[in-house]
Design an enzyme around this catalytic site. Structure first.
Site, PDB file in Angstrom:
ATOM      1  CB  SER A 107      45.145  43.240  37.655  1.00 52.43           C
ATOM      2  OG  SER A 107      45.700  42.785  38.853  1.00 52.43           O
ATOM      3  CG  ASP A 246      49.443  41.874  40.263  1.00 58.08           C
ATOM      4  OD1 ASP A 246      50.027  42.822  40.830  1.00 58.08           O
ATOM      5  OD2 ASP A 246      48.205  41.826  40.149  1.00 58.08           O
ATOM      6  CG  ASP A 248      47.537  46.093  39.122  1.00 53.95           C
ATOM      7  OD1 ASP A 248      47.857  44.959  39.536  1.00 53.95           O
ATOM      8  OD2 ASP A 248      46.471  46.652  39.445  1.00 53.95           O
ATOM      9  CG  ASP A 250      46.676  45.042  42.731  1.00 54.45           C
ATOM     10  OD1 ASP A 250      47.215  44.062  42.163  1.00 54.45           O
ATOM     11  OD2 ASP A 250      45.484  45.360  42.560  1.00 54.45           O
TER      12      ASP A 250
END
Length: 451
Positions: A107, A246, A248, A250
């Site tokens: 992430s 960000d 990833d 999400d």
């Protein structure tokens, strides 16, 4: 007994250090495959199929190969999506009626870290009992399936295009983004091939940044956790808005034309106001222990119940389901809209905000008129894994001193991160100087007590 490997967002750590090693990840794929083989709803004689997506970290190639080998040894077929936002993997798993989805990502963390998280067939994060079952299988020997029972692997054709169309489908058909200049920051991460196309195909003039991943630059000075680059780009290009994702994709942060940054707390309030305008009422919304007190007060003033969950989007999701509500968020930018997607999605959340602005004819600043966030000071204190801080008299004294000084006009929140070896010290006060002073005093007490 507590979980040994799974944290609040899957399994995460520094690549090369346990548990993020090739041998462990191979065994993890095998263990997950054996659990799926016993629970997946597949036709007689068919094998379960999982989808694997990843972000742009250089270690993703190695971990993808290890996972693929583990699943194959367990007799599970694999589809490879390549670089794909976490919510894209959740969507495709559900849309393709697969047995599970797996994301290789850490992430918002820097590139030396990586992690593994799973989605169930319906696109939701795995329940605790399934994670516990996977951990139990990790203790068993790896017994490879016979050659005629091994799983097969193949690439998923046009994975990015399928997800792009899904994102666009969440935007009202009556609207478009023509005439809007957007800077879109993809953090050199998983959305770099997806997000600019979504907004461009809806008509926006898109200026992409953070779209040149090299395996080592994910989240490095760009993206939702480093919004200064976006703020500069918005002003330099005289854009209407900036959208930061960000690594990833999400999480979401938005910057307006003046360079003002809007976090997940504020965007939740905007989305609730939009739902009230379109549906007439919103029964409730969910935030976290970190949600700014000003947003809670504003929502209650609008007749909306507000519930705080533990920090972590999985806990926000649990509270939403418990109450039967749709909207929840974390200040960090995880925004849930359960009538649009089963998980937090930075691109979809941005489209929901843009639709709210279109419907209202207002700017973000106008939609948040009267909502003045309390200053918050957050300090992350890095600690040795397993360091004990709860029984420290000096830390407790620092916390009690701050709480006494802020009585009725602020909050103190201390919590251990579920994804990193850090203690998060957050102080909220009516005056920024007070928040900073008390947070620094507590952080210094933590450093001294855990050195």
């Amino acid at each position: 007994m507590g979980r040994r490997y799974f944290g609040t967002d899957g399994i995460r750590g520094t690549v090369g250090d346990a548990p993020i090693t090739p041998d462990f990840v191979l065994r993890l794929g095998y263990a997950a495959g054996k659990v799926l083989a016993g629970t997946a709803d597949v036709a007689p004689g068919a094998r379960p199929t999982v989808l694997i997506g990843k972000d742009t970290r250089v270690s993703g190639y190695m971990l993808e190969a290890a996972l693929e080998a583990g699943f194959s040894a367990a007799g599970v077929d694999v589809m490879l999506a390549g670089p794909m936002p976490t919510p894209g993997v959740a969507y495709l798993t559900r849309a393709l009626r697969l047995s599970a989805g797996v994301v290789i990502s850490a992430s918002h963390n820097p590139y030396p870290d990586n992690g593994i998280k799973f989605f169930s067939a319906d696109g939701n994060k795995l329940p605790d009992d399934t994670e516990a079952a996977i951990e139990a299988w990790l203790d068993k020997p790896l017994e490879c399936a016979p050659s005629d029972g091994l799983g097969k692997a193949r690439r998923l054709d046009d994975a990015a295009g399928r997800y792009i169309e899904f994102c666009k489908s969440t935007f009202p058909a009556a609207f478009d983004l023509r005439g809007l200049k957007l800077v879109v920051d993809c953090a050199h991460g998983a959305a770099y091939q997806v997000a600019p196309h979504v907004f461009h195909e809806l008509g926006a003039d898109v200026i992409p940044i953070g779209v040149a991943p090299n395996g080592f630059n994910i989240n490095d000075g760009v993206g939702a956790t480093a919004p200064d680059a976006l703020m500069r780009a918005v002003r330099a290009n005289r854009a209407d808005l900036g959208i930061a994702l960000d690594g990833d994709a999400d999480r979401l942060q938005i910057v307006d034309a003046s360079g003002r940054l809007y976090n997940g707390d504020e965007l939740l309030y905007v989305l609730v106001q939009d739902r009230i305008a379109t549906d007439g009422k919103v029964e409730g919304a969910v935030g976290t222990l970190m949600t700014n007190l000003a947003v809670e007060v504003a929502l209650q003033r609008a007749g909306v119940q507000f519930v705080r969950a533990a920090v972590g989007d999985r806990y926000v999701l649990e509270k939403l389901r418990e109450h039967g509500w749709q909207l929840g968020a974390e200040g960090s930018g995880h925004i849930l809209s359960l009538d649009r997607h089963s998980t937090g999605d930075g691109i979809v959340s941005a489209l929901l905000v843009l639709a709210a602005l279109k419907r209202s004819g207002k700017t973000l600043a106008q939609m948040l008129d009267g909502v003045t966030l309390f200053p918050q000071k957050l300090i992350n204190v890095r600690m040795k894994p397993g360091a004990d801080w709860k029984d420290s008299a000096s830390i407790r004294a620092a916390i009690e001193t701050a709480e006494a000084a802020l009585a009725g006009s602020g909050r103190v929140l201390i919590r251990a991160s579920g994804t990193e070896p850090v203690l998060r010290v957050m102080v909220e006060a009516q005056q920024a100087a007070d928040a900073t002073r008390h947070a620094e005093a507590i952080a210094e007490a933590v450093r001294a007590a855990t050195a």
